[in-house]
Design a protein around this motif. Structure first.
Motif, PDB file in Angstrom:
ATOM      1  N   GLU A  73       0.829  -1.211   0.000  1.00 51.04           N
ATOM      2  CA  GLU A  73       0.000   0.000   0.000  1.00 51.04           C
ATOM      3  C   GLU A  73       0.861   1.258   0.000  1.00 51.04           C
ATOM      4  N   ARG A  76       2.541   1.641  -3.456  1.00 49.28           N
ATOM      5  CA  ARG A  76       1.551   2.088  -4.443  1.00 49.28           C
ATOM      6  C   ARG A  76       1.221   3.555  -4.249  1.00 49.28           C
ATOM      7  N   LYS A  77       1.036   3.943  -3.005  1.00 48.31           N
ATOM      8  CA  LYS A  77       0.731   5.336  -2.687  1.00 48.31           C
ATOM      9  C   LYS A  77       1.867   6.254  -3.150  1.00 48.31           C
ATOM     10  N   ARG A  78       3.090   5.817  -2.904  1.00 49.53           N
ATOM     11  CA  ARG A  78       4.263   6.605  -3.304  1.00 49.53           C
ATOM     12  C   ARG A  78       4.377   6.668  -4.819  1.00 49.53           C
ATOM     13  N   TYR A  82       0.033  11.361  -3.585  1.00 48.18           N
ATOM     14  CA  TYR A  82      -1.084  11.500  -2.663  1.00 48.18           C
ATOM     15  C   TYR A  82      -1.061  12.895  -2.036  1.00 48.18           C
ATOM     16  N   TYR A  84      -2.061  15.111   1.686  1.00 52.46           N
ATOM     17  CA  TYR A  84      -2.307  14.967   3.113  1.00 52.46           C
ATOM     18  C   TYR A  84      -2.422  16.352   3.733  1.00 52.46           C
TER      19      TYR A  84
END
Length: 157
Positions: A73, A76-78, A82, A84
């Motif tokens: 996860e 994939r996020k990196r 994303y 925040y």
């Protein structure tokens, strides 16, 4: 022959609480060899415990699976990027001042490459394999024309 009379050798060091400890160590990403080091036993002992104590084996599998999912996860996020919220609190004469800023982490090309090379090595590896089974080489002829540059380089009188 009774169950007890068949047992030979040293008594096991295994304790019931090892299953929970092994689960937590697996969550940290420890390998079976590292888990053996934690329990101060040989890695073959850990493998035997996995056979003899199903709850121990399952706890390690569960911990490793959760750790792997979390890493996947994060990767994939990196890879896709994303956003925040960052919250800062500052003391001021009027009281505490809270500031919220939305920040963006852009996609990381190295993470993208890593992901694609592992998920689709046939398309994204440095050495992709051909789609066909025909691996015969085709001869290529290379012709190099070399001119004698010394004739043309003489200075004129």
């Amino acid at each position: 022959m009774s169950e007890e009379s068949r047992k030979v050798g040293r008594p096991t060091k295994y304790k019931e609480e090892y299953a929970e400890q092994a689960y937590r160590l697996s969550l940290l990403g420890m390998t079976d060899v590292q888990i053996a080091g934690f329990f101060e036993v040989h890695e073959s002992t850990v493998y035997q415990w996995k056979i003899d104590y199903p709850e121990f084996s399952e706890s390690i599998k569960r911990g490793k699976e959760i750790a792997d999912i979390e890493v996947v996860e994060a990767l994939r996020k990196r890879a896709i990027g994303y956003t925040y919220e960052e919250v800062k609190e500052e003391d001021s004469p009027m009281g505490v001042r809270r500031t919220t800023t939305v920040k963006e982490v852009v996609p990381d090309p190295v993470s993208i490459i890593f992901w694609l090379r592992n998920r689709h090595p046939d398309k994204w590896s440095n050495n992709p394999m051909p789609d066909t089974d025909d691996l015969t080489a085709t001869p290529v002829q290379i012709v190099v024309n070399v001119q004698d540059a010394r004739k043309d380089d003489k200075p004129e009188p």
